[in-house]
Write a protein that holds these residues in place. Structure first.
Motif, short mmCIF file in Angstrom:
data_model
loop_
_atom_site.label_atom_id
_atom_site.label_comp_id
_atom_site.label_asym_id
_atom_site.label_seq_id
_atom_site.Cartn_x
_atom_site.Cartn_y
_atom_site.Cartn_z
N ARG A 1 0.82 -1.21 0.00
CA ARG A 1 0.00 0.00 0.00
C ARG A 1 0.85 1.25 0.00
NH1 ARG A 1 -0.87 -2.83 4.29
NH2 ARG A 1 -3.01 -3.33 3.73
N SER A 2 2.10 1.16 0.42
CA SER A 2 2.95 2.35 0.42
C SER A 2 4.33 2.04 -0.15
CB SER A 2 3.09 2.89 1.85
OG SER A 2 1.85 3.15 2.41
N ASP B 1 -3.29 5.75 17.64
CA ASP B 1 -2.71 4.96 16.56
C ASP B 1 -2.56 5.76 15.28
OD1 ASP B 1 -5.23 4.96 15.21
OD2 ASP B 1 -5.86 3.15 16.24
N ARG B 2 -1.73 5.21 14.42
CA ARG B 2 -1.48 5.76 13.09
C ARG B 2 -1.60 4.62 12.09
NH1 ARG B 2 2.25 5.21 9.62
NH2 ARG B 2 3.62 4.09 11.05
N VAL B 3 -2.41 4.83 11.04
CA VAL B 3 -2.62 3.81 10.01
C VAL B 3 -2.32 4.42 8.65
CG1 VAL B 3 -4.26 2.22 8.96
CG2 VAL B 3 -4.40 2.69 11.40
N THR B 4 -1.46 3.78 7.88
CA THR B 4 -1.14 4.25 6.53
C THR B 4 -2.30 3.94 5.60
OG1 THR B 4 1.23 3.92 6.87
CG2 THR B 4 0.45 4.06 4.60
N LEU B 5 -2.87 4.97 5.00
CA LEU B 5 -3.97 4.79 4.07
C LEU B 5 -3.48 4.75 2.63
CD1 LEU B 5 -6.47 7.31 5.70
CD2 LEU B 5 -6.29 4.83 6.09
N GLU C 1 0.22 6.39 0.15
CA GLU C 1 1.53 7.01 0.24
C GLU C 1 1.39 8.45 0.72
OE1 GLU C 1 5.44 7.19 0.44
OE2 GLU C 1 4.38 5.40 -0.26
N GLY C 2 2.01 8.73 1.89
CA GLY C 2 1.99 10.08 2.43
C GLY C 2 0.73 10.45 3.18
N GLN C 3 -0.23 9.52 3.33
CA GLN C 3 -1.47 9.82 4.02
C GLN C 3 -1.68 8.85 5.17
OE1 GLN C 3 -4.75 9.90 1.29
NE2 GLN C 3 -3.87 11.51 0.01
N TYR D 1 -16.67 4.82 27.44
CA TYR D 1 -15.81 4.61 26.28
C TYR D 1 -15.96 5.79 25.33
CZ TYR D 1 -14.58 2.87 21.62
OH TYR D 1 -14.06 2.74 20.37
N SER D 2 -14.83 6.20 24.74
CA SER D 2 -14.86 7.30 23.79
C SER D 2 -13.78 7.09 22.74
CB SER D 2 -14.63 8.63 24.50
OG SER D 2 -14.63 9.70 23.59
N LYS D 3 -14.01 7.57 21.54
CA LYS D 3 -12.98 7.51 20.51
C LYS D 3 -13.06 8.76 19.66
CE LYS D 3 -15.29 5.02 16.69
NZ LYS D 3 -16.63 4.86 17.23
N ALA D 4 -11.93 9.12 19.07
CA ALA D 4 -11.85 10.26 18.17
C ALA D 4 -10.94 9.88 17.01
CB ALA D 4 -11.30 11.49 18.89
N VAL D 5 -11.38 10.08 15.79
CA VAL D 5 -10.58 9.73 14.63
C VAL D 5 -10.23 11.00 13.87
CG1 VAL D 5 -11.61 7.45 14.42
CG2 VAL D 5 -12.65 9.37 13.22
N GLY D 6 -9.22 10.90 13.03
CA GLY D 6 -8.79 12.07 12.28
C GLY D 6 -7.90 11.68 11.11
N MET D 7 -7.34 12.67 10.46
CA MET D 7 -6.45 12.48 9.32
C MET D 7 -5.15 13.23 9.57
SD MET D 7 -7.78 10.55 6.96
CE MET D 7 -6.78 11.04 5.54
N GLY D 8 -4.06 12.59 9.24
CA GLY D 8 -2.76 13.23 9.30
C GLY D 8 -2.02 12.98 10.60
N PHE D 9 -0.78 12.53 10.49
CA PHE D 9 0.08 12.33 11.66
C PHE D 9 1.36 13.11 11.40
CE2 PHE D 9 1.93 10.73 15.33
CZ PHE D 9 1.06 9.86 15.99
N ALA D 10 1.46 14.29 12.01
CA ALA D 10 2.53 15.23 11.70
C ALA D 10 3.78 14.96 12.52
CB ALA D 10 2.06 16.65 11.96
N THR D 11 4.92 15.33 11.95
CA THR D 11 6.19 15.29 12.67
C THR D 11 6.87 16.65 12.69
OG1 THR D 11 7.35 14.59 10.66
CG2 THR D 11 6.56 12.85 12.14
#
Length: 520
Positions: A91-92, A148-152, A154-156, A179-189
């Protein structure tokens, strides 16, 4: 020996504090000429490192303290694997298959402290914090945090934050589970990337670790999760060493509750944690059990004993000050084959993960992968004593820090069911053994276990550890969470527990955390 091996290849580095401790392969200790305690497994590490030092791509870095280590660019390893015939795909376009570069810490693939940061070469990565807190009245609270971080592509990257709180309410009322969860996009460095990313973790150093996650909505409200190394409070103790201090914050809105429908119930948790044990390499990373997740590979680093120095938690109108407890923090990675989903419908794995922290300072991690049971509601009845042994196991017993072992003194690997054996509490009459069925998922989970341990493997420490331990969760009911995998919710069980030396629960000897994944 390590220095000679490196110098023979023309490499320059500082050797005094070059290898992090412990190594789960360590047969003993040897004193480094500069005074550092270096593990016996250095012979293996040196052998693995020497052939790599003449590669132009290898980048050696001199660090600042005891967690500094030789570092190599991931691209260099990928090029080497390509030259050896392994094809980049997936996938990447990552290297597959993941090849264990050697036993022990597998120099040069492992580089600390940077391996605690974002590792984009791995398709999935998570940081989790599991344990319990106590209040001044000795009340216990089950705590679980997960980023967590999941590769969707390349680069995402997709991100998620999961929080669970369990509160015992006594015999007269049902225990509470939130119980609670929050999802999002992007894992910055970098700071520039962090403006539009849900998660942020800048490069990790020996005196810097700052992980944060914010929900898609209310991004500017301060709600979310953060975990950081406190340099001032640590007073010279570096990241990953005993004495280091960390701060954890989590806040948001509860998604579900087992007692009554809830909507937008606010919660907040603040913890100050002090490391009693130091960083370890958990399980048999890249050992048989992890590769038995095939087609997968995995690394797992852990902080087994983070003591809660102070803290607070609130949910709804209730507020509690925390005065004690422990948290087990792990960072783990997973790489899946190109034709396999990262999160299968049954869950990331099918098995039971357990962390045990005994009052005498010994910490134990055990992991069982079960054979799949097709009959609904039967997966929880697993173990050698019911004729359904695990097809793979992984475990480690970590020794406490003391005056004779001032640094993280390694431990011993637990390789098989001869070393440890996890079973349901009553294997002779399984249906009478404690278990619970979820009203939401219809999945059934075990709620009491017996753990047999080959204490002879622990040497002198084995004299202080019972060969039989009995584990009971601190909350009743179903502490069940879920994540989305293959388009459907993937349910799993997370609960803090108490460890006893007897099945009648008369003598408490420690705490545990139990995870059950992939059950039916």
């Amino acid at each position: 020996i390590l220095a000679q091996a490196i110098l023979a290849q023309g490499c320059a580095a500082r050797f005094a504090d070059i290898i992090p401790e412990p190594c789960y392969h360590s047969p003993g200790l040897m004193k480094h000429p500069h005074g550092s305690v270096v593990l016996g497994c250095l012979l293996v590490c040196a052998a693995a490192l020497a052939p790599a030092c003449d590669r132009a791509e290898l980048e050696l870095q001199e660090g600042d303290d005891s967690l500094s280590m030789l570092s190599t660019k991931v691209t260099a390893m990928q090029r080497k694997l390509e030259q050896e015939g392994h094809v980049q795909r997936g996938r990447s376009a990552r290297t597959w298959p993941v090849v264990p570069p050697g036993p022990s810490w597998s120099v040069p693939r492992v580089s600390l402290p940077s391996c605690l940061g974002v590792l984009p070469e791995w398709d999935m990565q998570w940081w989790y914090f599991a344990g319990y807190g106590t209040d001044s009245a000795n009340g216990s609270y089950s705590l679980f945090f997960h980023v967590d971080r999941v590769t969707l592509a390349e680069g995402q990257s997709g991100t998620g934050f999961y929080f669970a709180l369990g509160v015992p309410n006594g015999a007269q009322r049902e225990d509470l589970f939130l119980y609670s969860k929050a999802v999002g996009m992007g894992f910055a460095t970098t700071e520039e990337e962090a403006v539009s990313a849900a998660a942020y973790l800048p490069p990790v150093s020996d005196f810097s670790f700052d992980l944060s996650h914010k929900p898609l909505s209310d991004a500017g409200s301060g709600k979310g999760f953060s975990y950081s190394y406190d340099k001032v409070a640590s007073d010279g103790s570096a990241l990953g060493t005993a004495g280091a201090v960390y701060k954890l914050h989590a806040s948001g809105l509860v998604e579900t509750s087992n007692l009554a429908p809830v909507s937008n119930l606010p919660y907040e948790v603040n913890l100050v944690l002090k490391d009693r044990r130091g960083l370890v390499l958990s399980g048999t990373s890249y050992g048989d059990a992890h590769l038995a997740m095939s087609p997968r590979g995995s690394w797992e680093f852990g902080f087994p004993l983070l003591d809660i120095v102070s803290g607070s938690l609130s949910y709804g109108e209730r507020k509690v000050d925390l005065v004690g407890g422990t948290i087990w923090n792990d960072m783990q990675t997973v790489q899946a084959a190109p034709d396999q989903p990262l999160v299968p419908e049954r869950g990331i794995y099918l098995g039971t993960w357990s962390s045990v922290t005994l009052d005498n300072g010994v910490a134990i991690q055990v992991w069982n992968l079960w054979e799949q049971q097709d009959e609904p509601g039967q997966q929880w009845i697993s173990g050698t004593k019911v004729g359904r042994p695990p097809y793979a196991v992984s475990g480690t017993a970590f020794f406490p820090v003391d005056k004779t072992a001032p640094s993280s003194n390694g431990g011993v690997p637990l390789w098989s069911t001869d070393d440890f054996n996890l079973n349901i509490l009553n294997p002779r009459s399984p249906q009478k053994s404690p278990h619970v069925k979820s009203p939401d998922s219809d999945k059934t989970y075990c709620t009491a276990w017996q753990l047999d341990l080959n204490v002879k493997k622990l040497g002198e420490f084995g004299k202080k550890v019972p060969s039989k331990m009995y584990i009971f969760p601190i909350i009743s009911g179903v502490p069940e969470m879920h994540m989305v995998g293959s388009g459907k919710p993937s349910y799993f069980y997370e609960a803090s527990a108490i460890v006893y030396s007897d099945p009648n629960r008369k003598q408490q000897i420690g705490r545990a955390f139990m995870e059950q994944m992939g059950f039916n």
